[in-house]
Design an enzyme around this catalytic site. Structure first.
Site, PDB file in Angstrom:
ATOM      1  N   CYS A 148      11.209  33.638  35.555  1.00 20.73           N
ATOM      2  CA  CYS A 148      12.453  34.178  35.002  1.00 20.73           C
ATOM      3  C   CYS A 148      13.019  35.129  36.045  1.00 20.73           C
ATOM      4  CB  CYS A 148      12.143  34.909  33.692  1.00 20.73           C
ATOM      5  SG  CYS A 148      13.562  35.792  33.045  1.00 20.73           S
ATOM      6  N   CYS A 182      19.277  45.161  24.743  1.00 20.75           N
ATOM      7  CA  CYS A 182      18.781  44.829  26.075  1.00 20.75           C
ATOM      8  C   CYS A 182      18.664  46.064  26.961  1.00 20.75           C
ATOM      9  CB  CYS A 182      19.745  43.830  26.707  1.00 20.75           C
ATOM     10  SG  CYS A 182      19.385  43.481  28.416  1.00 20.75           S
ATOM     11  N   CYS A 185      24.808  44.615  26.109  1.00 23.57           N
ATOM     12  CA  CYS A 185      24.233  44.177  24.822  1.00 23.57           C
ATOM     13  C   CYS A 185      23.277  45.261  24.318  1.00 23.57           C
ATOM     14  CB  CYS A 185      23.491  42.857  24.986  1.00 23.57           C
ATOM     15  SG  CYS A 185      24.502  41.569  25.704  1.00 23.57           S
ATOM     16  N   CYS A 227      13.112  42.631  28.976  1.00 24.69           N
ATOM     17  CA  CYS A 227      13.582  42.474  30.343  1.00 24.69           C
ATOM     18  C   CYS A 227      14.396  43.695  30.756  1.00 24.69           C
ATOM     19  CB  CYS A 227      14.414  41.209  30.379  1.00 24.69           C
ATOM     20  SG  CYS A 227      15.792  41.244  31.449  1.00 24.69           S
ATOM     21  N   SER A 270      20.932  31.252  31.155  1.00 26.52           N
ATOM     22  CA  SER A 270      21.234  31.895  29.878  1.00 26.52           C
ATOM     23  C   SER A 270      22.452  32.798  30.015  1.00 26.52           C
ATOM     24  CB  SER A 270      20.009  32.711  29.466  1.00 26.52           C
ATOM     25  OG  SER A 270      20.309  33.494  28.359  1.00 26.52           O
ATOM     26  N   CYS A 279      23.515  45.260  34.633  1.00 28.64           N
ATOM     27  CA  CYS A 279      24.412  44.299  33.978  1.00 28.64           C
ATOM     28  C   CYS A 279      25.534  45.086  33.320  1.00 28.64           C
ATOM     29  CB  CYS A 279      23.634  43.515  32.916  1.00 28.64           C
ATOM     30  SG  CYS A 279      24.635  42.264  32.087  1.00 28.64           S
ATOM     31  N   GLU A 296      13.605  42.774  38.785  1.00 27.02           N
ATOM     32  CA  GLU A 296      12.351  42.256  38.247  1.00 27.02           C
ATOM     33  C   GLU A 296      12.426  40.776  37.906  1.00 27.02           C
ATOM     34  OE1 GLU A 296      12.297  45.115  34.782  1.00 27.02           O
ATOM     35  OE2 GLU A 296      11.789  43.274  33.745  1.00 27.02           O
ATOM     36  N   SER A 355      23.228  32.977  24.540  1.00 25.67           N
ATOM     37  CA  SER A 355      22.695  34.122  23.797  1.00 25.67           C
ATOM     38  C   SER A 355      23.678  34.414  22.673  1.00 25.67           C
ATOM     39  CB  SER A 355      22.601  35.344  24.708  1.00 25.67           C
ATOM     40  OG  SER A 355      21.734  35.079  25.762  1.00 25.67           O
ATOM     41  N   LEU A 356      23.401  33.868  21.514  1.00 25.41           N
ATOM     42  CA  LEU A 356      24.360  33.984  20.404  1.00 25.41           C
ATOM     43  C   LEU A 356      24.022  35.206  19.545  1.00 25.41           C
ATOM     44  CD1 LEU A 356      26.788  32.268  19.664  1.00 25.41           C
ATOM     45  CD2 LEU A 356      25.380  31.072  18.001  1.00 25.41           C
ATOM     46  N   HIS A 357      22.807  35.250  19.051  1.00 24.43           N
ATOM     47  CA  HIS A 357      22.264  36.416  18.350  1.00 24.43           C
ATOM     48  C   HIS A 357      23.003  36.849  17.091  1.00 24.43           C
ATOM     49  CE1 HIS A 357      19.907  36.523  21.927  1.00 24.43           C
ATOM     50  NE2 HIS A 357      20.841  37.006  22.687  1.00 24.43           N
ATOM     51  N   GLU A 369      24.091  39.039  34.037  1.00 26.18           N
ATOM     52  CA  GLU A 369      24.746  37.899  33.374  1.00 26.18           C
ATOM     53  C   GLU A 369      25.070  36.890  34.482  1.00 26.18           C
ATOM     54  OE1 GLU A 369      25.859  36.384  30.431  1.00 26.18           O
ATOM     55  OE2 GLU A 369      26.620  35.001  31.949  1.00 26.18           O
TER      56      GLU A 369
HETATM   57  S1  SF4 Z   1      21.280  40.513  27.355  1.00 32.16           S
HETATM   58 FE1  SF4 Z   1      21.909  39.632  29.311  1.00 32.16          FE
HETATM   59  S2  SF4 Z   1      24.148  39.847  29.275  1.00 32.16           S
HETATM   60 FE2  SF4 Z   1      23.370  41.250  27.705  1.00 32.16          FE
HETATM   61  S3  SF4 Z   1      23.157  43.252  28.751  1.00 32.16           S
HETATM   62 FE3  SF4 Z   1      21.175  42.159  28.881  1.00 32.16          FE
HETATM   63  S4  SF4 Z   1      21.225  41.110  30.861  1.00 32.16           S
HETATM   64 FE4  SF4 Z   1      23.326  41.656  30.333  1.00 32.16          FE
END
Ligand code: SF4
Length: 341
Positions: A96, A110, A107, A329, A187, A103, A83, A210-212, A156
């Site tokens: 995007c 996500c 995370c 996403c 990112s 992935c 997507e 992507s620190l979060h 990633e």
């Molecule tokens: S935030 Fe990015 S790195 Fe983390 S699981 Fe989702 S797509 Fe992968």
């Protein structure tokens, strides 16, 4: 796949099939405009010779938001679905894009990593998302409808380094879509060696981390990569990138209720980022039904960003686009895989 090739390489390919070089230029133009093989005016014998290698552009789902944001699901040659999201801003349109099918970073906030990594996308498959969205929005190679690209979709990017950096080069092709690296934002969750490699290899894209979280303990709760690279190592790599490229680094901070949204978190984050040329984007968590994380209240992101600003750190809240067509996403792909959309 021909989209993986530069204009010169396509010309060589066409010559190797026994056709004149200028036909290669025509093939390149057709591909970059997202034309299907049947829509081209190329000689019939050249079309049949290329049938296997010519890209099959296919949009399988398109969701259009009231604010003009468009979520696309594209089908790849092997049936995998990826997507992309088309967003309109004052300075131009941004796409995007995804860099992997799934992935492996896992995370917790996500949806893209829910089923792990299926495979890397090739440089041409990453490019195909721009080609298809550009065409779908009435653009062509001369009149581009996409001016900026963010690598923030599924995957990633620095876990697929060779294809992603080849994609940057394909975007700069003279007769191509001509999107310069300064209009590309990558990112990453913080693959330290590849952040440094990106700088050493002379790339000039905007780096977004992507620190979060304000520290490793909290980061480890939502991001498994934190067990491999510490925040100190990541920030050190960001400084390295900035010193080598002169490009300011952006920090993404997804605000998660009761995880990283406290006053202490803001203070600790500000302390870690002090003296460092960064901008923090605070993003309210998007709901992912399979994950047990709470969304903050609507004003919390503004309060958190305000605290950072007061502490001397440049921060803004990321405007949420396309909220009426489904949040995080990876969710469109997941729901298509589950037959929900
Ligand atoms: S935030 Fe990015 S790195 Fe983390 S699981 Fe989702 S797509 Fe992968």
């Amino acid at each position: 796949m021909l989209l993986d090739l530069s204009q010169n390489e396509i010309e060589e390919y066409v010559v190797s099939l026994g056709f004149p070089k200028f036909r290669g230029g025509q093939v390149y133009d057709a591909i970059i405009q997202g034309k299907l093989l049947d829509e081209t005016n190329l000689p019939r014998d050249l079309k049949s010779a290329m049938e296997e290698d010519y890209p099959h552009f296919e949009i399988v789902k398109k969701l259009v938001s009231k604010d003009g944001t468009i979520k696309y699901a594209f089908k790849m040659f092997d049936g995998e679905i990826i997507e992309s999201v088309f967003m309109q801003y004052k300075y131009g349109n941004t796409l995007c894009v995804s860099t992997q099918v799934g992935c492996r970073m896992g995370c917790k906030f996500c949806a893209s990593g829910l089923h792990g990594l299926k495979r890397n996308l090739s440089a041409g498959e990453i490019l195909s998302q721009i080609v298809m969205a550009n065409r779908d929005n009435g653009g062509n190679a001369k009149e581009r409808k996409i001016t900026n690209v963010v690598l923030m979709g599924s995957g990633e990017p620095l876990d697929n380094y060779d294809n992603v950096t080849k994609f940057f080069k394909l975007l700069e092709e003279k007769r191509g879509l001509l999107i310069s690296q300064r209009n590309i934002s990558l990112s990453t969750c913080g693959i330290v060696p590849n952040i440094k490699k990106l700088a050493d290899d002379g790339f000039q894209v905007t780096l977004t981390i992507s620190l979060h979280a304000p520290n490793d303990t909290i980061r480890k709760r939502t991001m498994p990569i934190a067990n491999k690279y510490s925040m100190a190592e990541i920030l050190d790599a960001c400084k390295y990138y900035f010193n080598k490229t002169g490009r300011r680094v952006a920090i993404e901070y997804t605000l998660i209720k009761d995880v990283n949204d406290s006053e202490e978190c803001a203070k600790e984050l500000a302390e870690k980022l002090r003296g460092f040329s960064v901008h923090v984007n605070v993003i309210p968590l998007n709901y992912v039904k399979e994950r047990d994380l709470k969304q903050p209240n609507s004003k919390d992101a503004y309060v958190f960003a305000g605290k950072l600003e007061k502490l001397g750190i440049s921060a803004t809240v990321r405007r949420t686009l396309g909220s009426d067509i489904g949040g995080a996403c990876g969710q469109l792909r997941n729901s298509l895989m589950e037959g929900e959309v």
